[in-house]
Structures are given as C-alpha cells and as structure tokens.
Design an enzyme around this catalytic site. Structure first.
Site, PDB file in Angstrom:
ATOM      1  N   ASP A  48      -0.709  -0.898  -4.602  1.00  0.00           N
ATOM      2  CA  ASP A  48      -1.903  -0.632  -3.743  1.00  0.00           C
ATOM      3  C   ASP A  48      -2.224  -1.795  -2.727  1.00  0.00           C
ATOM      4  OD1 ASP A  48      -4.909   0.760  -4.633  1.00  0.00           O
ATOM      5  OD2 ASP A  48      -5.065  -0.813  -3.014  1.00  0.00           O
ATOM      6  N   ASN A 101      -9.203  -0.366   8.096  1.00  0.00           N
ATOM      7  CA  ASN A 101      -9.987   1.032   8.371  1.00  0.00           C
ATOM      8  C   ASN A 101     -11.229   0.781   9.384  1.00  0.00           C
ATOM      9  OD1 ASN A 101      -8.037   3.134   7.800  1.00  0.00           O
ATOM     10  ND2 ASN A 101      -8.817   3.363   5.705  1.00  0.00           N
ATOM     11  N   ASP A 121      -3.555   4.589   9.620  1.00  0.00           N
ATOM     12  CA  ASP A 121      -2.468   5.614   9.158  1.00  0.00           C
ATOM     13  C   ASP A 121      -1.158   5.035   9.815  1.00  0.00           C
ATOM     14  OD1 ASP A 121      -4.382   7.508   8.410  1.00  0.00           O
ATOM     15  OD2 ASP A 121      -4.454   8.716  10.096  1.00  0.00           O
ATOM     16  N   ARG A 151      16.021   0.930  -3.986  1.00  0.00           N
ATOM     17  CA  ARG A 151      17.513   1.558  -4.312  1.00  0.00           C
ATOM     18  C   ARG A 151      17.428   3.018  -4.141  1.00  0.00           C
ATOM     19  NH1 ARG A 151      18.135   0.685 -10.421  1.00  0.00           N
ATOM     20  NH2 ARG A 151      16.343   1.639 -10.390  1.00  0.00           N
ATOM     21  N   ASP A 152      18.576   3.465  -3.797  1.00  0.00           N
ATOM     22  CA  ASP A 152      18.828   4.950  -3.323  1.00  0.00           C
ATOM     23  C   ASP A 152      18.259   5.731  -4.199  1.00  0.00           C
ATOM     24  OD1 ASP A 152      19.959   4.116  -0.869  1.00  0.00           O
ATOM     25  OD2 ASP A 152      21.927   4.083  -1.607  1.00  0.00           O
ATOM     26  N   GLU A 183      -4.550   4.524   0.070  1.00  0.00           N
ATOM     27  CA  GLU A 183      -3.627   3.403  -0.073  1.00  0.00           C
ATOM     28  C   GLU A 183      -2.701   3.246  -1.356  1.00  0.00           C
ATOM     29  OE1 GLU A 183      -7.558   1.452  -1.059  1.00  0.00           O
ATOM     30  OE2 GLU A 183      -6.648   3.504  -0.166  1.00  0.00           O
ATOM     31  N   ARG A 231      10.451  -8.310  -4.303  1.00  0.00           N
ATOM     32  CA  ARG A 231      11.172  -8.348  -3.043  1.00  0.00           C
ATOM     33  C   ARG A 231      10.189  -7.420  -2.214  1.00  0.00           C
ATOM     34  NH1 ARG A 231      15.859  -5.962  -4.287  1.00  0.00           N
ATOM     35  NH2 ARG A 231      15.296  -4.049  -4.051  1.00  0.00           N
TER      36      ARG A 231
END
Length: 359
Positions: free
Chosen positions: A234, A242, A251, A266-267, A277, A297
């Site tokens: 969050d 905002n 946005d 990761r993929d 949000e 990370r």
C-alpha cells in the site's frame, strides 16, 4: 443474373461474419503470425470456392461470380500470403469443378496473378479506402479482359462487363462498410476482454483477474504442496498526494509504481492492482526468506525512486508491505490472503515504510 449476384453477396456477408468470429481475438491484419495468415488464406479460399460453385454460367466453360472479392479482402487485410493462398485455392477449384479449357485456364491464371499485381500498390498506399478503390479497379479490369476475349458478340461483351463491374463495385462498397462495422465490433470485444482482466491505468491485472489467478495457484499448491508467498502493499499517505497535487498526478504515481513493481519482481511473479493505492504480488515457488528479500528490494526501490509529476515536480513516496508464506510460515493455505492483509496493516500501524511478515 442480378438475382444470382445478390445470392453471392449474401453468402459473402455470412462468410465474413463467421470469419470475424474466428479471428475476433486478433482481428484481420498483416501482422498476424504466419500460421494465422495461412489459416486466413484458406478460409478466404473456401469462401471463393463457394462463390464459384454458385456462379452464373454463361457458356459451357465461361462463368461469372464474385470470387475476386474474397481475394481482395485477403490481400487488403492479411497481406500477400493470405491473398496468394486464397487465389491459388480458388484457381485450382475453378479448373477441377468446371474442367480444363482455354477460358478456365485464363481465368485461373488471372485469379492467381491478382495478388502479385496489387501487392506493391497496397504496400505504398496507406489509406484503406483508396486500397479498396484501386484494388477493385485492378481486379475488375483483369476479369473484364477475360470476358472481352471469350464472350461472343460486342453487345454481349458490353452488357456482361458493364453488369459485372457495376454489381461487383456496388457489393465491394457495401462489403467495405460492413467490414468496418465488423472491425469496430471485434475491436470493442478485444478491448472489453482486456479491460475485464487488466487495470485501465497501470496495465496490471485488476482485482478480478487477481482473484482468478490466485485461486488457481492456491488449488495447485494444495495438490502439489508447492510453496507460495503473497505480498500486499500500500502507498503510504497516498491521499495526501492526491490532495496536494491532484488526481491526475496521483494517477502518474500509481502508473509509475506499477511499472516499478513489474521490473523489480521475477518473471514468474504476478503483479496486480487490487484497487486504489493497493497492490499485490503473488510469488509462486517462493520461500518466506526469498519473499522477504523481494519485498525489501521493492520497498527500498520505491523509497529511492523519484516520481516525476506532470508539471515536472519530483516527489518521493514510500510503501508498506505485508507478507504471508505457505507452508513455512502459514500452515493453512486458505488464510494466506487474510494473513498478508493483517501483516500489511501491522506494517502501517508500526510506522509505515516497512515490511512485516505474517506469523
């Protein structure tokens, strides 16, 4: 003859409707994969064969039909490969169905070379309606030459050629607008299909798609006993962003954060915007330690990223993240989502801009 042309055009319209149902997920365009281009060429070839079968027979070997229109459509909307496949299929069928003769040979050769004649023109011309006009003129001219050679009597030549060109031009005009309608319909379908799964702003999975993917992965994890972790995150004090800079810049922050999450996971991870949000990341085959490493990370990356707003103003934001991991932290996989949500609120109560694993 006019009645037979009306029947031909009705068949063509019905065939086009079916074709656009088959290709509704991709539409008809020259960028289709080679496999779909071949499929498209065969479909329009079959369409042309049907029109040949219901052609108007002038003599034992001379017929009139609208086979040029499927070839024209294949060339215009699919490119050279669908056009040449459709032409070849129709030309071969014409000879097989009505026998070999001078007229059949000439008609088949004309049909086959039409894509070769129009290909350079279609590549240079960008406006679709002009391609339709030029293509129709070239197609009708080539076919009319055949009629001029093989029809006996000048009066009959003029009558047949005039009727053929008039009717084929009229039907080509109607088909052009019908295809525009079909294109708009299939575009709206594809857009609705995409928007039903994707968040309109960030392009990430929306809440509905998150639930579908999550439930599927949970069921597989129950069966295979595979590890899975879940991140709920969050934006801290997003309402202040905002209120201070406006929803348009809010946005921009959301979209930038979505891109950042995608490029720092990761993929195999599934990133979603669950609403407002709030974001989530499903981590398949992920231990609690690895999930903590990924979450940290992400948190640090967001903290150190400059978010550039529409007026050039640069702001900083932070995120709070809750983690739940099965089975090394949470033994009951059915409460994985609930525990991740609880961990997120713990992170916010503890001061925000932090990662909290569920226990």
């Amino acid at each position: 003859m006019f009645r037979d042309f009306v029947i031909n055009s009705g068949m063509l319209i019905a065939f086009l409707s079916i074709c656009y149902q088959i290709f509704r997920n991709t539409g008809l365009n020259p960028q289709l994969p080679i496999g779909l281009k071949i499929k498209m060429g065969l479909i329009f070839g079959i369409m042309g064969m049907v029109l040949v079968e219901f052609s108007v027979k002038l003599t034992n070997h001379l017929i009139v039909d609208l086979r040029i229109l499927p070839i024209l459509i294949a060339c215009l909307y699919g490119g050279f490969i669908p056009g040449i496949i459709a032409s070849f299929a129709i030309a071969v069928f014409r000879i097989i169905r009505f026998g070999f003769s001078d007229t059949a040979f000439a008609a088949s050769i004309s049909t086959f070379i039409l894509p070769l004649l129009t290909y350079p023109l279609f590549r240079k011309q960008k406006q679709l309606w002009k391609k339709w006009v030029y293509g129709s003129i070239i197609f009708e001219f080539i076919i009319s030459l055949n009629y001029a050679v093989f029809i006996d009597g000048m009066k009959n030549k003029i009558l047949i050629i005039t009727l053929f060109c008039s009717v084929s031009s009229l039907i080509a005009f109607l088909i052009y607008y019908y295809i525009r309608y079909l294109e708009a319909y299939t575009f709206a379908f594809r857009r609705y299909q995409q928007e039903s799964k994707k968040d309109f702003l960030t392009g990430l999975n929306n809440a509905r798609q998150f639930d579908a993917i999550y439930n599927n992965i949970i069921e597989k994890s129950k069966t295979d006993k595979r590890q899975i972790s879940l991140l709920f995150l969050d934006i801290d004090f997003f309402k202040k962003v905002n209120d201070t800079y406006g929803h348009e810049d809010g946005d921009i922050v959301l979209k930038t954060l979505g891109d950042l999450l995608i490029h720092n996971c990761r993929d195999i991870d599934i990133v979603s915007r669950n609403g407002g949000e709030e974001f989530s990341v499903i981590l398949p085959d992920c231990t609690s330690d690895l999930a903590l490493e990924i979450a940290e990370r992400l948190r640090k990356k967001v903290e150190n990223t400059s978010f550039i707003l529409s007026n050039g103003v640069i702001i900083k934001i932070t995120i709070s993240i809750g983690i739940s991991s099965y089975p090394d932290k949470i033994s009951n996989i059915d409460i994985l989502k609930e525990k991740a949500d609880e961990a997120l609120y713990s992170a916010k109560r503890a001061g925000r801009n932090r990662v909290v694993p569920a226990k």
